[in-house]
Write a protein that holds these residues in place. Structure first.
Motif, mmCIF file in Angstrom:
data_model
loop_
_atom_site.group_PDB
_atom_site.id
_atom_site.type_symbol
_atom_site.label_atom_id
_atom_site.label_comp_id
_atom_site.label_asym_id
_atom_site.label_seq_id
_atom_site.Cartn_x
_atom_site.Cartn_y
_atom_site.Cartn_z
ATOM 1 N N ASN A 25 0.844 -1.188 0.000
ATOM 2 C CA ASN A 25 0.000 0.000 0.000
ATOM 3 C C ASN A 25 0.882 1.242 0.000
ATOM 4 O O ASN A 25 1.797 1.378 0.813
ATOM 5 C CB ASN A 25 -0.900 0.001 1.234
ATOM 6 N N CYS A 26 0.600 2.139 -0.935
ATOM 7 C CA CYS A 26 1.364 3.372 -1.096
ATOM 8 C C CYS A 26 0.456 4.551 -0.733
ATOM 9 O O CYS A 26 -0.593 4.758 -1.351
ATOM 10 C CB CYS A 26 1.859 3.493 -2.537
ATOM 11 N N PHE A 27 0.885 5.306 0.269
ATOM 12 C CA PHE A 27 0.067 6.422 0.743
ATOM 13 C C PHE A 27 0.823 7.743 0.576
ATOM 14 O O PHE A 27 2.016 7.834 0.875
ATOM 15 C CB PHE A 27 -0.273 6.219 2.225
ATOM 16 N N ASN A 28 0.122 8.749 0.063
ATOM 17 C CA ASN A 28 0.628 10.124 0.079
ATOM 18 C C ASN A 28 -0.553 11.076 0.236
ATOM 19 O O ASN A 28 -1.690 10.643 0.453
ATOM 20 C CB ASN A 28 1.467 10.445 -1.167
ATOM 21 N N ALA A 29 -0.300 12.343 0.119
ATOM 22 C CA ALA A 29 -1.347 13.336 0.396
ATOM 23 C C ALA A 29 -2.502 13.268 -0.591
ATOM 24 O O ALA A 29 -3.630 13.682 -0.267
ATOM 25 C CB ALA A 29 -0.733 14.741 0.390
ATOM 26 N N SER A 30 -2.267 12.752 -1.782
ATOM 27 C CA SER A 30 -3.310 12.768 -2.812
ATOM 28 C C SER A 30 -3.965 11.413 -3.061
ATOM 29 O O SER A 30 -5.047 11.354 -3.627
ATOM 30 C CB SER A 30 -2.734 13.292 -4.138
ATOM 31 N N HIS A 31 -3.337 10.322 -2.700
ATOM 32 C CA HIS A 31 -3.931 9.016 -2.988
ATOM 33 C C HIS A 31 -3.476 7.969 -1.969
ATOM 34 O O HIS A 31 -2.496 8.170 -1.234
ATOM 35 C CB HIS A 31 -3.581 8.557 -4.409
ATOM 36 N N ASN A 32 -4.202 6.875 -1.973
ATOM 37 C CA ASN A 32 -3.896 5.718 -1.119
ATOM 38 C C ASN A 32 -4.183 4.476 -1.959
ATOM 39 O O ASN A 32 -5.291 3.967 -1.969
ATOM 40 C CB ASN A 32 -4.747 5.753 0.149
ATOM 41 N N ASN A 33 -3.163 3.973 -2.675
ATOM 42 C CA ASN A 33 -3.348 2.904 -3.648
ATOM 43 C C ASN A 33 -2.389 1.736 -3.378
ATOM 44 O O ASN A 33 -1.399 1.874 -2.646
ATOM 45 C CB ASN A 33 -3.110 3.421 -5.073
ATOM 46 N N TYR A 34 -2.718 0.621 -4.043
ATOM 47 C CA TYR A 34 -1.849 -0.562 -3.959
ATOM 48 C C TYR A 34 -1.040 -0.683 -5.248
ATOM 49 O O TYR A 34 -1.527 -0.389 -6.346
ATOM 50 C CB TYR A 34 -2.679 -1.826 -3.726
ATOM 51 N N TYR A 35 0.206 -1.136 -5.077
ATOM 52 C CA TYR A 35 1.122 -1.330 -6.193
ATOM 53 C C TYR A 35 1.722 -2.734 -6.121
ATOM 54 O O TYR A 35 1.640 -3.415 -5.087
ATOM 55 C CB TYR A 35 2.251 -0.292 -6.146
ATOM 56 N N LYS A 36 2.311 -3.142 -7.252
ATOM 57 C CA LYS A 36 2.983 -4.437 -7.310
ATOM 58 C C LYS A 36 4.361 -4.283 -7.946
ATOM 59 O O LYS A 36 4.593 -3.405 -8.790
ATOM 60 C CB LYS A 36 2.152 -5.446 -8.099
ATOM 61 N N ILE A 37 5.300 -5.154 -7.525
ATOM 62 C CA ILE A 37 6.638 -5.247 -8.105
ATOM 63 C C ILE A 37 6.935 -6.720 -8.340
ATOM 64 O O ILE A 37 6.733 -7.550 -7.436
ATOM 65 C CB ILE A 37 7.702 -4.637 -7.182
ATOM 66 N N ASP A 80 12.366 -8.325 -11.014
ATOM 67 C CA ASP A 80 13.000 -7.001 -11.003
ATOM 68 C C ASP A 80 13.871 -6.818 -9.761
ATOM 69 O O ASP A 80 14.926 -6.170 -9.819
ATOM 70 C CB ASP A 80 11.927 -5.911 -11.055
ATOM 71 N N LEU A 81 13.443 -7.402 -8.642
ATOM 72 C CA LEU A 81 14.251 -7.310 -7.425
ATOM 73 C C LEU A 81 15.561 -8.078 -7.583
ATOM 74 O O LEU A 81 16.616 -7.632 -7.115
ATOM 75 C CB LEU A 81 13.462 -7.846 -6.226
ATOM 76 N N GLN A 82 15.493 -9.216 -8.259
ATOM 77 C CA GLN A 82 16.706 -9.998 -8.493
ATOM 78 C C GLN A 82 17.670 -9.248 -9.420
ATOM 79 O O GLN A 82 18.892 -9.253 -9.205
ATOM 80 C CB GLN A 82 16.339 -11.360 -9.074
ATOM 81 N N LYS A 83 17.120 -8.582 -10.411
ATOM 82 C CA LYS A 83 17.964 -7.779 -11.307
ATOM 83 C C LYS A 83 18.598 -6.610 -10.554
ATOM 84 O O LYS A 83 19.734 -6.233 -10.831
ATOM 85 C CB LYS A 83 17.126 -7.274 -12.483
ATOM 86 N N LYS A 84 17.868 -6.055 -9.615
ATOM 87 C CA LYS A 84 18.391 -4.938 -8.836
ATOM 88 C C LYS A 84 19.578 -5.384 -7.975
ATOM 89 O O LYS A 84 20.535 -4.623 -7.772
ATOM 90 C CB LYS A 84 17.272 -4.369 -7.968
ATOM 91 N N PHE A 124 19.830 -0.794 -11.778
ATOM 92 C CA PHE A 124 18.602 -1.214 -12.472
ATOM 93 C C PHE A 124 17.404 -0.472 -11.886
ATOM 94 O O PHE A 124 17.192 -0.460 -10.668
ATOM 95 C CB PHE A 124 18.410 -2.720 -12.340
ATOM 96 N N PRO A 125 16.568 0.148 -12.745
ATOM 97 C CA PRO A 125 15.398 0.900 -12.251
ATOM 98 C C PRO A 125 14.213 -0.030 -11.975
ATOM 99 O O PRO A 125 13.643 -0.613 -12.910
ATOM 100 C CB PRO A 125 15.092 1.866 -13.394
ATOM 101 N N VAL A 126 13.821 -0.166 -10.747
ATOM 102 C CA VAL A 126 12.675 -1.012 -10.380
ATOM 103 C C VAL A 126 11.388 -0.230 -10.592
ATOM 104 O O VAL A 126 11.255 0.911 -10.111
ATOM 105 C CB VAL A 126 12.780 -1.471 -8.918
ATOM 106 N N GLN A 127 10.448 -0.841 -11.318
ATOM 107 C CA GLN A 127 9.184 -0.188 -11.623
ATOM 108 C C GLN A 127 8.060 -0.789 -10.771
ATOM 109 O O GLN A 127 7.934 -2.008 -10.658
ATOM 110 C CB GLN A 127 8.845 -0.365 -13.101
#
Length: 532
Positions: free
Chosen positions: A299-311, A315-319, A325-328
């Motif tokens: 869960n990603c929270f900031n002043a404008s939204h409260n949403n869920y994200y996935k990785i 990508d973590l192994q590449k990092k 390596f830029p993780v998206q």
């Protein structure tokens, strides 16, 4: 004539027999039955036609030569037979001693049978999750949880916070690991760090993450990077092996340089060293993260939204391999599950806590799903808070059906209820003293009815200090103060319960902290309750 007559009547018996003669006569006796007449023959094998010697064999003689015994055993004297049998018994006894008695000496290696017990520990507050861990000896287990020192330093000044393991058979201390700062969480079923086939404990505090050997309480590693220990991190989740060392990795969240809680870190499960880290700038705070099917969800929270994200874990192994390596992170539609409803055997238990305690209330309901959602129970308690319920199910045996009246399923839960109490002065300051009742409720049901039984009720004294930072014992550290499990693997479940309270004197208002751990055999105690 007289000489001839005398010679006919008396025949001299041989004074000795050879081995062959003795064996021949014994073989002749084999065919003789009790009471049968025995004819004496001369050495040349011809019978004496004038006179013959006859007698009846006694019953015990025939028994001694019974065919069912081996030949060697039949020829033994009674004393030798007794000695022979005794030697066999001694051999069997020696085998039993070496297999079962000697390994089960005072070292606690025998299978442990857990009975009901209760024990108190002074100067500490037991808190957090109850972990069942392996003991030092085979087939023994311990109960590991957190301990916080008393906040009343005037009376309990020598107490120390840390992690503690109690023996499941007695409640006595197996090991204690002191900590500079009070630990916030400990989990002992995620990872085997030292690969000794026993899961180790992960202990988290403000000072960082530690891996403990569950058998001894010794620190294996401390989560760190190349410069310092990693602090102010959340409790980690388990990831697959990403650096090919055949051990899982750990993912957590910590603060970034701008003091926002939005930095993901991956720690090596084998060494505790930092493998990689990166900041997600679109988030002010990251929470509720989990691993599911090669995806990290959060869960990603900031002043404008409260949403869920996935990785994606790839990508973590590449990092880890390439730190540049830029993780998206990709936004997703995800609805988290809230633990307010618990379903078991066609019934649903609803638990809802509303408000900030002590000015709170709890609502509890029981619904029979198989009967068109018929509401069986619905009540509200003011100034009360309900802890997380534990489901149970007993075997459908004839004995259980009879003694438990068919109530083989249900929930065990703990309830705190505040009462009014005056303030008490300690250390020259005004400290608020709260009086509570701690109740353990049993909600059981069958296909036809249900019951709510008050299993136990104890008085709790809670102290809230003027800084407003802490009340002890702490409410939110009681959610996992009940555990239902089979400690000795005998098929019967034990209910483990702990509580903490201050004991205050009437005159001098001196309060000291005491924690109590209790284990009861649930099925046995339930049968007693239903019998009443």
């Amino acid at each position: 004539m007289s000489a001839n007559n005398s010679q006919g009547i008396y025949t001299q018996l041989p004074q000795s027999l050879s081995d062959s003669d003795s064996e021949h006569e014994i073989n002749d006796l084999k065919e003789v039955q009790p009471g049968q007449r025995l004819h004496r023959t001369h050495t040349n094998g011809q019978p004496n036609h004038h006179h013959h010697l006859q007698f009846n064999l006694p019953q015990h003689v025939v028994h001694r030569v019974d065919k069912k015994w081996p030949k060697g055993f039949r020829t033994m004297s009674p004393a030798r037979r007794l000695a022979f049998i005794a030697s066999i018994l001694v051999c069997i006894l020696v085998i039993v001693i070496f297999l079962w008695v000697l390994p089960c000496s005072a070292h606690g290696t025998c299978p442990t049978r857990i009975g009901s017990w209760k024990v108190e520990h002074e100067g500490i507050e037991l808190r957090g999750r109850i972990n069942v861990i392996n003991g030092r000896y085979k087939k023994s287990v311990n109960l590991a949880l957190l301990a916080k020192k008393s906040l009343n330093s005037n009376y309990d000044g020598s107490s120390t916070s840390g992690a503690i393991a109690l023996k499941s058979a007695t409640g006595q201390i197996s090991w204690f690991l002191p900590q500079v700062r009070t630990p916030s969480e400990m989990v002992c079923d995620l990872i085997d760090v030292n690969e000794d086939s026993v899961d180790d404990c992960l202990l988290l505090s403000e000072m960082g993450l530690q891996a403990l050997d569950a058998l001894s309480g010794v620190v294996i590693w401390h989560g760190h990077n190349t410069k310092m220990i990693i602090s102010n991190m959340d409790f980690p989740i388990l990831l697959p092996d990403l650096n090919k060392d055949n051990l899982n990795e750990l993912l957590s969240v910590t603060d970034s340089h701008n003091a926002q809680h939005n930095k993901l870190i991956i720690i090596c499960g084998r060494t505790g060293s930092l493998l990689t880290s990166f900041t997600l700038h679109m988030c002010d705070d990251i929470n509720d993260y989990k691993y599911d099917d090669k995806l990290v969800l959060f869960n990603c929270f900031n002043a404008s939204h409260n949403n869920y994200y996935k990785i994606h874990v790839g990508d973590l192994q590449k990092k880890i391999v390439n730190q540049t390596f830029p993780v998206q992170a990709t936004k997703i539609q995800y609805e988290p599950q809230h633990e307010t409803e618990y379903i078991l055997s066609g019934h649903k238990l609803e638990v809802q806590n509303v408000g900030k305690c002590p000015d709170c209330h709890t609502n509890i309901g029981l619904v029979h799903l198989a009967k068109d959602n018929k509401r069986l129970l619905g009540w509200s308690r003011p100034r009360a808070y309900a802890m997380r319920p534990i489901p149970y199910s007993f075997k459908n045996t004839r004995k259980n059906a009879m003694y438990l009246k068919g109530h083989l399923n249900g929930f065990v839960m703990k309830l705190w209820q505040w009462t009014e109490a005056p303030s008490v002065s300690l250390n020259g300051s005004t400290i608020k003293r709260n009086a509570l009742l701690e109740k353990v409720l049993l909600i059981s049901f069958s296909d036809t009815d249900f019951q709510v039984i008050n299993v136990s009720m104890v008085s709790i004294t809670q102290l809230c200090f003027p800084t407003g930072l802490d009340c002890q014992p702490a409410l939110m550290q009681r959610n996992d103060s009940l555990l239902l499990t089979d400690l000795d693997m005998d098929g019967a479940q034990e209910l483990i319960n702990y509580s903490s309270s201050y004991k205050c004197g009437e005159e001098d208002a001196t309060c000291h902290l005491v924690s109590r751990m209790e284990v009861v055999q649930l099925e046995t105690e339930m049968a007693k309750l239903y019998a009443k």
